[in-house]
Design a protein around this motif. Sequence first.
Motif, PDB file in Angstrom:
ATOM      1  N   ILE A  96     -23.931  18.568 -57.445  1.00 39.58           N
ATOM      2  CA  ILE A  96     -22.889  17.630 -57.033  1.00 39.58           C
ATOM      3  C   ILE A  96     -23.231  17.083 -55.657  1.00 39.58           C
ATOM      4  CG2 ILE A  96     -20.440  17.381 -56.472  1.00 39.58           C
ATOM      5  CD1 ILE A  96     -19.850  19.552 -58.537  1.00 39.58           C
ATOM      6  N   TYR A  97     -23.358  15.784 -55.564  1.00 36.96           N
ATOM      7  CA  TYR A  97     -23.697  15.110 -54.304  1.00 36.96           C
ATOM      8  C   TYR A  97     -22.908  13.807 -54.247  1.00 36.96           C
ATOM      9  CZ  TYR A  97     -26.894  12.926 -57.656  1.00 36.96           C
ATOM     10  OH  TYR A  97     -27.425  12.305 -58.763  1.00 36.96           O
ATOM     11  N   PRO A  98     -22.863  13.122 -53.088  1.00 39.41           N
ATOM     12  CA  PRO A  98     -22.030  11.923 -52.955  1.00 39.41           C
ATOM     13  C   PRO A  98     -22.272  10.900 -54.049  1.00 39.41           C
ATOM     14  CG  PRO A  98     -22.769  12.615 -50.796  1.00 39.41           C
ATOM     15  CD  PRO A  98     -23.474  13.506 -51.793  1.00 39.41           C
ATOM     16  N   GLY A  99     -21.156  10.413 -54.579  1.00 42.37           N
ATOM     17  CA  GLY A  99     -21.177   9.506 -55.721  1.00 42.37           C
ATOM     18  C   GLY A  99     -20.656  10.177 -56.972  1.00 42.37           C
ATOM     19  N   TYR A 100     -20.589  11.500 -56.949  1.00 42.04           N
ATOM     20  CA  TYR A 100     -20.081  12.245 -58.097  1.00 42.04           C
ATOM     21  C   TYR A 100     -18.575  12.016 -58.243  1.00 42.04           C
ATOM     22  CZ  TYR A 100     -18.942  16.186 -61.139  1.00 42.04           C
ATOM     23  OH  TYR A 100     -18.484  16.965 -62.165  1.00 42.04           O
ATOM     24  N   LYS A 101     -18.116  11.867 -59.467  1.00 45.05           N
ATOM     25  CA  LYS A 101     -16.695  11.674 -59.752  1.00 45.05           C
ATOM     26  C   LYS A 101     -16.090  12.989 -60.256  1.00 45.05           C
ATOM     27  CE  LYS A 101     -16.992   7.314 -58.787  1.00 45.05           C
ATOM     28  NZ  LYS A 101     -16.461   6.824 -57.479  1.00 45.05           N
ATOM     29  N   PHE A 102     -15.240  13.587 -59.440  1.00 39.35           N
ATOM     30  CA  PHE A 102     -14.644  14.872 -59.799  1.00 39.35           C
ATOM     31  C   PHE A 102     -13.642  14.695 -60.930  1.00 39.35           C
ATOM     32  CE2 PHE A 102     -16.457  15.605 -55.684  1.00 39.35           C
ATOM     33  CZ  PHE A 102     -16.866  16.928 -55.720  1.00 39.35           C
ATOM     34  N   LYS A 103     -13.604  15.689 -61.826  1.00 41.49           N
ATOM     35  CA  LYS A 103     -12.780  15.603 -63.018  1.00 41.49           C
ATOM     36  C   LYS A 103     -11.426  16.287 -62.873  1.00 41.49           C
ATOM     37  CE  LYS A 103     -17.060  15.875 -65.693  1.00 41.49           C
ATOM     38  NZ  LYS A 103     -17.869  16.760 -66.574  1.00 41.49           N
ATOM     39  N   CYS A 104     -11.385  17.411 -62.132  1.00 43.84           N
ATOM     40  CA  CYS A 104     -10.140  18.178 -62.168  1.00 43.84           C
ATOM     41  C   CYS A 104      -9.847  18.947 -60.886  1.00 43.84           C
ATOM     42  CB  CYS A 104     -10.161  19.151 -63.352  1.00 43.84           C
ATOM     43  SG  CYS A 104     -11.505  20.336 -63.295  1.00 43.84           S
ATOM     44  N   VAL A 105     -10.568  18.710 -59.807  1.00 45.42           N
ATOM     45  CA  VAL A 105     -10.357  19.445 -58.559  1.00 45.42           C
ATOM     46  C   VAL A 105      -9.591  18.563 -57.581  1.00 45.42           C
ATOM     47  CG1 VAL A 105     -11.469  20.638 -56.631  1.00 45.42           C
ATOM     48  CG2 VAL A 105     -12.493  20.728 -58.916  1.00 45.42           C
ATOM     49  N   ASP A 106      -8.479  19.095 -57.061  1.00 46.44           N
ATOM     50  CA  ASP A 106      -7.643  18.317 -56.139  1.00 46.44           C
ATOM     51  C   ASP A 106      -7.854  18.689 -54.682  1.00 46.44           C
ATOM     52  OD1 ASP A 106      -6.148  16.865 -58.189  1.00 46.44           O
ATOM     53  OD2 ASP A 106      -5.298  18.825 -58.687  1.00 46.44           O
ATOM     54  N   SER A 107      -8.108  19.957 -54.395  1.00 48.51           N
ATOM     55  CA  SER A 107      -8.307  20.422 -53.017  1.00 48.51           C
ATOM     56  C   SER A 107      -9.390  21.487 -53.024  1.00 48.51           C
ATOM     57  CB  SER A 107      -7.013  20.989 -52.419  1.00 48.51           C
ATOM     58  OG  SER A 107      -6.015  19.997 -52.334  1.00 48.51           O
ATOM     59  N   LEU A 108      -9.948  21.730 -51.829  1.00 46.14           N
ATOM     60  CA  LEU A 108     -11.070  22.649 -51.726  1.00 46.14           C
ATOM     61  C   LEU A 108     -10.953  23.504 -50.467  1.00 46.14           C
ATOM     62  CD1 LEU A 108     -13.939  23.704 -52.426  1.00 46.14           C
ATOM     63  CD2 LEU A 108     -14.859  21.669 -51.261  1.00 46.14           C
ATOM     64  N   ILE A 109     -11.100  24.810 -50.651  1.00 48.16           N
ATOM     65  CA  ILE A 109     -11.241  25.751 -49.540  1.00 48.16           C
ATOM     66  C   ILE A 109     -12.701  26.176 -49.514  1.00 48.16           C
ATOM     67  CG2 ILE A 109     -10.551  27.983 -48.598  1.00 48.16           C
ATOM     68  CD1 ILE A 109      -7.957  27.686 -50.315  1.00 48.16           C
ATOM     69  N   THR A 110     -13.348  26.048 -48.364  1.00 48.33           N
ATOM     70  CA  THR A 110     -14.776  26.330 -48.306  1.00 48.33           C
ATOM     71  C   THR A 110     -15.164  26.788 -46.903  1.00 48.33           C
ATOM     72  OG1 THR A 110     -16.966  25.415 -48.850  1.00 48.33           O
ATOM     73  CG2 THR A 110     -15.410  23.953 -47.720  1.00 48.33           C
ATOM     74  N   ASN A 111     -16.325  27.398 -46.781  1.00 48.07           N
ATOM     75  CA  ASN A 111     -16.860  27.779 -45.477  1.00 48.07           C
ATOM     76  C   ASN A 111     -17.687  26.625 -44.914  1.00 48.07           C
ATOM     77  OD1 ASN A 111     -15.658  30.285 -45.834  1.00 48.07           O
ATOM     78  ND2 ASN A 111     -17.462  31.431 -45.180  1.00 48.07           N
ATOM     79  N   PHE A 112     -18.248  26.836 -43.729  1.00 43.78           N
ATOM     80  CA  PHE A 112     -19.157  25.860 -43.131  1.00 43.78           C
ATOM     81  C   PHE A 112     -20.580  26.202 -43.566  1.00 43.78           C
ATOM     82  CE2 PHE A 112     -15.411  25.700 -40.513  1.00 43.78           C
ATOM     83  CZ  PHE A 112     -15.267  24.348 -40.235  1.00 43.78           C
ATOM     84  N   HIS A 113     -21.288  25.195 -44.085  1.00 46.43           N
ATOM     85  CA  HIS A 113     -22.542  25.436 -44.794  1.00 46.43           C
ATOM     86  C   HIS A 113     -23.768  25.022 -43.987  1.00 46.43           C
ATOM     87  CE1 HIS A 113     -20.093  26.384 -48.211  1.00 46.43           C
ATOM     88  NE2 HIS A 113     -19.513  25.202 -48.158  1.00 46.43           N
ATOM     89  N   LEU A 114     -24.922  25.505 -44.443  1.00 39.53           N
ATOM     90  CA  LEU A 114     -26.180  25.218 -43.762  1.00 39.53           C
ATOM     91  C   LEU A 114     -26.491  23.722 -43.778  1.00 39.53           C
ATOM     92  CD1 LEU A 114     -26.484  28.315 -44.526  1.00 39.53           C
ATOM     93  CD2 LEU A 114     -28.947  27.881 -44.505  1.00 39.53           C
ATOM     94  N   PRO A 115     -27.160  23.237 -42.733  1.00 45.30           N
ATOM     95  CA  PRO A 115     -27.630  21.847 -42.750  1.00 45.30           C
ATOM     96  C   PRO A 115     -28.546  21.609 -43.946  1.00 45.30           C
ATOM     97  CG  PRO A 115     -27.904  22.816 -40.559  1.00 45.30           C
ATOM     98  CD  PRO A 115     -27.539  23.937 -41.486  1.00 45.30           C
ATOM     99  N   GLN A 116     -28.464  20.431 -44.513  1.00 43.24           N
ATOM    100  CA  GLN A 116     -29.333  19.975 -45.591  1.00 43.24           C
ATOM    101  C   GLN A 116     -29.194  20.802 -46.873  1.00 43.24           C
ATOM    102  OE1 GLN A 116     -33.374  19.671 -44.140  1.00 43.24           O
ATOM    103  NE2 GLN A 116     -32.861  18.075 -42.674  1.00 43.24           N
ATOM    104  N   SER A 117     -28.086  21.522 -47.021  1.00 40.36           N
ATOM    105  CA  SER A 117     -27.899  22.373 -48.197  1.00 40.36           C
ATOM    106  C   SER A 117     -27.159  21.634 -49.304  1.00 40.36           C
ATOM    107  CB  SER A 117     -27.121  23.636 -47.815  1.00 40.36           C
ATOM    108  OG  SER A 117     -25.807  23.305 -47.382  1.00 40.36           O
ATOM    109  N   THR A 118     -27.340  22.109 -50.545  1.00 40.07           N
ATOM    110  CA  THR A 118     -26.613  21.508 -51.667  1.00 40.07           C
ATOM    111  C   THR A 118     -25.112  21.744 -51.530  1.00 40.07           C
ATOM    112  OG1 THR A 118     -26.894  23.508 -53.034  1.00 40.07           O
ATOM    113  CG2 THR A 118     -28.582  21.792 -53.219  1.00 40.07           C
ATOM    114  N   LEU A 119     -24.712  22.797 -50.828  1.00 40.68           N
ATOM    115  CA  LEU A 119     -23.289  23.069 -50.621  1.00 40.68           C
ATOM    116  C   LEU A 119     -22.672  22.018 -49.710  1.00 40.68           C
ATOM    117  CD1 LEU A 119     -23.532  26.936 -50.111  1.00 40.68           C
ATOM    118  CD2 LEU A 119     -23.280  25.648 -52.222  1.00 40.68           C
ATOM    119  N   LEU A 120     -23.379  21.643 -48.654  1.00 42.03           N
ATOM    120  CA  LEU A 120     -22.898  20.584 -47.775  1.00 42.03           C
ATOM    121  C   LEU A 120     -22.845  19.254 -48.526  1.00 42.03           C
ATOM    122  CD1 LEU A 120     -22.020  19.592 -45.001  1.00 42.03           C
ATOM    123  CD2 LEU A 120     -24.436  19.458 -44.338  1.00 42.03           C
ATOM    124  N   MET A 121     -23.778  19.046 -49.433  1.00 44.73           N
ATOM    125  CA  MET A 121     -23.765  17.822 -50.241  1.00 44.73           C
ATOM    126  C   MET A 121     -22.538  17.787 -51.141  1.00 44.73           C
ATOM    127  SD  MET A 121     -27.831  17.712 -51.173  1.00 44.73           S
ATOM    128  CE  MET A 121     -29.041  17.837 -49.848  1.00 44.73           C
TER     129      MET A 121
END
Length: 341
Positions: free
Chosen positions: A281-306
């Motif tokens: 999942i990276y910018p441009g992806y259209k989410f289907k069913c997620v309204d909010s997100l709780i997450t940590n702070f992720h590594l630079p250049q990681s797929t999680l940050l994307m």
Amino acid sequence: MELKDFDYELPEELIAQDPLPDRSSSRLMVIDRASGSITNRHFRDIKDYLRPGDCLVLNDTRVIPARLIGVKEDTGAVVELLLLKRLDDGCWETLAKPGKKLKVGARVSFGEGLLHAEIVDILEEGNRKVRFSFEGIFEEILDRLGEMPLPPYIHNKLQDRERYQTVYAKNSGSAAAPTAGLHFTEELLKEIDDMGVKRAFVTLHVGLGTFRPVKTENILEHHMHTEYCEISRETADIINGTREAGGRVICVGTTSVRTLESMAGDDGRVRAGSRDTDIFIYPGYKFKCVDSLITNFHLPQSTLLMLVSAFYDREKVLDAYRQAVEERYRFFSFGDAMLLI
């Protein structure tokens, strides 16, 4: 879209080395995606942003002590295996160090012969397929010999293994913790239950797919490894019922997001079942069913940050990260959290 578009500067001293004594005392950056406002709170304050009828989606995977250190039986050289995924034939996919010493046919002994491993194949990107031999129950032997597979940026020894587990961890199989869930305590979850917020559990066994560094300049050329995920009929019914009733589906962690988005149809309805997923999942992806997100702070250049950038806005996410650095937030696995509403 280039890898450098997801970079930011992080002072090394902001990488959290130890969990806080009180899980819920971590800081919480709250981002209102509609207004762009940023508020600095503590994680226990998350109750202020939940409403009756909402649903928290939590990944109930349990981290196994997946790091095994042993010796080659022919030379005595010290080697390490990190268990990534149990395969259908009873073997394991592993990350081997140093890989050049572990060719097909090599044998490794652990715990003075309590456990043996034979390299039976070399998989993509150098991972090793391993067959273990032992007497007794593998999980009990692993619990005795294995170490918790903390990320390489954590240098301190973990005093209590349970601090790298969520309080609701249940289904063993992960090589890393779904870290957004580490902030919850039993008491906080009970208070949230009492508010009329539902809980729904999914399982995604975190492996190399989530954490392998992106090495291609064009992120679209990055290949995600597969990870096993599962959604029960009960969980699917809770999530679909929440959406139908106008409640919000709030994912705890990127692994919960990836599970839902892997198991949801284009209509946004979540299907029960299990599968291996390599969703990226990276910018441009259209989410289907997620309204909010709780997450940590992720590594630079990681797929999680994307993924987080896809859920909000890349430039605004990076600006929030810069503010987190200025505010001296703690980063990565044992660090602070972010709520995107």
